[in-house]
Enzyme design. Structure first.
Site, PDB file in Angstrom:
ATOM      1  CE1 TYR A  68      22.637   3.426  11.584  1.00 37.23           C
ATOM      2  CE2 TYR A  68      23.192   4.091   9.385  1.00 37.23           C
ATOM      3  CZ  TYR A  68      22.590   2.978   9.633  1.00 37.23           C
ATOM      4  OH  TYR A  68      21.954   1.590  10.172  1.00 37.23           O
TER       5      TYR A  68
HETATM    6  P1  NAD Z   1      15.307  -0.307  15.889  1.00 40.63           P
HETATM    7  O1  NAD Z   1      14.865   1.078  15.362  1.00 40.63           O
HETATM    8  O2  NAD Z   1      14.075  -1.004  15.212  1.00 40.63           O
HETATM    9  O3  NAD Z   1      15.915  -0.901  17.140  1.00 40.63           O
HETATM   10  C1  NAD Z   1      16.865  -0.427  17.801  1.00 40.63           C
HETATM   11  C2  NAD Z   1      16.827  -1.369  19.245  1.00 40.63           C
HETATM   12  O4  NAD Z   1      18.604  -0.160  19.738  1.00 40.63           O
HETATM   13  C3  NAD Z   1      15.363  -1.012  19.084  1.00 40.63           C
HETATM   14  O5  NAD Z   1      15.294  -1.904  20.516  1.00 40.63           O
HETATM   15  C4  NAD Z   1      16.542   0.136  20.875  1.00 40.63           C
HETATM   16  O6  NAD Z   1      15.994  -0.363  22.085  1.00 40.63           O
HETATM   17  C5  NAD Z   1      17.849  -0.156  21.052  1.00 40.63           C
HETATM   18  N1  NAD Z   1      19.157   0.340  21.861  1.00 40.63           N
HETATM   19  C6  NAD Z   1      18.432   2.068  20.494  1.00 40.63           C
HETATM   20  N2  NAD Z   1      20.002   2.669  21.166  1.00 40.63           N
HETATM   21  C7  NAD Z   1      20.058   2.746  22.246  1.00 40.63           C
HETATM   22  C8  NAD Z   1      21.281   2.521  22.931  1.00 40.63           C
HETATM   23  N3  NAD Z   1      21.865   3.571  23.857  1.00 40.63           N
HETATM   24  N4  NAD Z   1      21.494   0.917  24.291  1.00 40.63           N
HETATM   25  C9  NAD Z   1      20.805   0.141  24.377  1.00 40.63           C
HETATM   26  N5  NAD Z   1      19.563   0.066  22.997  1.00 40.63           N
HETATM   27  C10 NAD Z   1      19.536   0.960  22.031  1.00 40.63           C
HETATM   28  O7  NAD Z   1      16.651  -0.486  14.664  1.00 40.63           O
HETATM   29  P2  NAD Z   1      17.118  -1.859  13.510  1.00 40.63           P
HETATM   30  O8  NAD Z   1      16.348  -1.143  12.389  1.00 40.63           O
HETATM   31  O9  NAD Z   1      16.513  -2.359  14.563  1.00 40.63           O
HETATM   32  O10 NAD Z   1      18.188  -1.513  13.443  1.00 40.63           O
HETATM   33  C11 NAD Z   1      19.156  -3.089  14.532  1.00 40.63           C
HETATM   34  C12 NAD Z   1      20.462  -2.439  13.738  1.00 40.63           C
HETATM   35  O11 NAD Z   1      21.063  -2.393  12.379  1.00 40.63           O
HETATM   36  C13 NAD Z   1      21.080  -1.086  14.049  1.00 40.63           C
HETATM   37  O12 NAD Z   1      22.260  -1.123  14.577  1.00 40.63           O
HETATM   38  C14 NAD Z   1      20.988  -0.472  12.716  1.00 40.63           C
HETATM   39  O13 NAD Z   1      21.879   0.778  12.727  1.00 40.63           O
HETATM   40  C15 NAD Z   1      20.912  -1.710  11.780  1.00 40.63           C
HETATM   41  N6  NAD Z   1      20.830  -1.686  10.383  1.00 40.63           N
HETATM   42  C16 NAD Z   1      19.477  -1.850  10.407  1.00 40.63           C
HETATM   43  C17 NAD Z   1      18.790  -1.355   9.106  1.00 40.63           C
HETATM   44  C18 NAD Z   1      17.820  -1.145   8.256  1.00 40.63           C
HETATM   45  O14 NAD Z   1      17.918  -1.177   7.516  1.00 40.63           O
HETATM   46  N7  NAD Z   1      16.547  -1.336   9.645  1.00 40.63           N
HETATM   47  C19 NAD Z   1      20.330  -1.337   8.212  1.00 40.63           C
HETATM   48  C20 NAD Z   1      21.658  -1.431   8.521  1.00 40.63           C
HETATM   49  C21 NAD Z   1      21.625  -1.634   9.339  1.00 40.63           C
END
Ligand code: NAD
Length: 239
Positions: free
Chosen positions: A144
Site C-alpha cells: 500500500y
Molecule cells: P473503500 O474500501 O471504502 O472503497 C473502495 C472503493 O474502491 C469501492 O467502491 C470498491 O468497489 C472500489 N475498488 C476496489 N478495488 C477496485 C478495483 N480493482 N477496480 C475498481 N474499483 C475497485 O475505500 P475508501 O476508504 O473510500 O478509499 C478510497 C481511496 O482513498 C483509496 O484509494 C484509498 O487508498 C484512499 N485513502 C483512504 C483513506 C482512508 O482513511 N479511508 C486514507 C488515505 C487514502
C-alpha cells in the site's frame, strides 16, 4: 456544500472506486454540482450513491474491463481515480504486494492512459488519490505504501506529460477518513485514540472533507494548479 450550484453543469465525470466511501462522496458531490457522473466499482458497495449517478462495475486492474468501460464513453471532462485496496498484515507476501500495486498504482495509470484522448479533447482534469502513506512508511502495508508513494510520483509525472494537452493532474492525500476501508481501525480504541491524539483538528475525517478538496481541484478556481499532492488530513502530516 461550499461551491456554486451548477459549477460542473455540462461536464462528464468518471470516478473510480466510487461505490462506497470517499469515491462515493466525490461522485455525489460532483453530481450535486451538476456533473453527469459515472461511478466505477468492483461491486455495488454500500449503496450510498445518489440516484443521479450512473454505476458501472469494472476492475481497474483488468485491461479488458477498462477497454470496455471507455468503449462506452464519448466525452470526459473530469477523472477522479479513487479505486484502492489495502491488505494490512498480508502485504509481505509478494503476490499480495503485487495485487495491491496492480489496483492502486497500475490501475490509476491504466485509467489515466485510457482517459487521456477524451480529456485532451475537453482540456479536462485528473485527480488521483494518494495517502499519508505516500509520505510515511507502513510496516504492515509495504504494498500500500509503495503504491501510494508511486501515485504521488505518477501524479507529478503525468502533470508534466499532459500539460501540453491542457490537462491538469493533481492528487489529494487523505488523512484518516471514516469509511469501510478503515472500519477495523475506527473500532480499535487504542489505534483510533492515537490517530485522534496526533490529528490537530481532533477528529476522523469524513468522506465529504475529501470530496470538497477534489471539487476544488476539478474547478476553474484551481486553473493554475497542477502536479500538487494536497494533504486533507486535519493537520496530521505536520504534527
Ligand atoms: P473503500 O474500501 O471504502 O472503497 C473502495 C472503493 O474502491 C469501492 O467502491 C470498491 O468497489 C472500489 N475498488 C476496489 N478495488 C477496485 C478495483 N480493482 N477496480 C475498481 N474499483 C475497485 O475505500 P475508501 O476508504 O473510500 O478509499 C478510497 C481511496 O482513498 C483509496 O484509494 C484509498 O487508498 C484512499 N485513502 C483512504 C483513506 C482512508 O482513511 N479511508 C486514507 C488515505 C487514502
Amino acid at each position: 456544500m461550499t461551491f456554486q450550484p451548477g459549477l460542473f453543469k455540462g461536464k462528464h465525470a468518471l470516478v473510480t472506486g466510487a461505490t462506497q466511501g470517499i469515491g462515493a462522496a466525490v461522485a455525489n458531490a460532483l453530481a450535486a454540482l451538476g456533473a453527469n457522473v459515472t461511478a466505477v466499482g468492483i461491486d455495488r458497495g454500500d449503496r450510498s450513491l445518489d440516484a443521479r449517478v450512473d454505476v458501472r462495475l469494472a476492475d481497474v486492474s483488468s485491461e479488458a474491463d477498462v477497454a470496455a468501460l471507455f468503449g462506452k464513453l464519448s466525452t470526459l471532462d473530469i477523472l477522479v481515480n479513487c479505486a484502492g485496496i489495502i491488505r494490512r498484515g498480508w502485504e509481505h507476501d509478494v503476490a499480495v504486494f503485487e495485487q495491491v500495486v496492480a489496483v492502486n498504482l497500475t490501475g490509476t495509470m491504466r485509467i489515466c492512459v485510457a482517459a487521456r484522448p477524451l480529456l485532451a479533447a475537453r482540456r479536462g482534469v485528473i485527480v488521483n488519490t494518494a495517502s499519508m502513506l505516500s509520505f510515511f512508511g507502513g510496516a504492515q502495508v509495504p504494498g500500500y505504501a509503495a503504491s501510494k508513494g508511486g501515485v504521488a510520483q505518477l501524479t507529478k509525472s503525468l502533470a508534466l506529460a499532459y500539460a501540453a494537452d491542457g490537462i491538469r493532474v493533481n492528487a489529494v492525500a487523505p488523512g484518516w477518513i471514516a469509511t469501510p476501508l478503515t472500519q477495523a481501525l475506527q473500532q480499535d480504541q487504542g489505534r483510533s485514540g492515537a490517530i485522534l491524539q496526533r490529528t490537530p483538528l481532533g477528529r476522523w475525517g469524513q468522506p465529504e472533507d475529501i470530496a470538497d478538496a477534489v471539487a476544488f481541484l476539478c474547478a476553474p478556481a484551481s486553473a493554475f494548479i497542477t502536479g500538487v499532492i494536497l494533504p486533507v488530513d486535519g493537520g496530521y502530516l505536520v504534527a
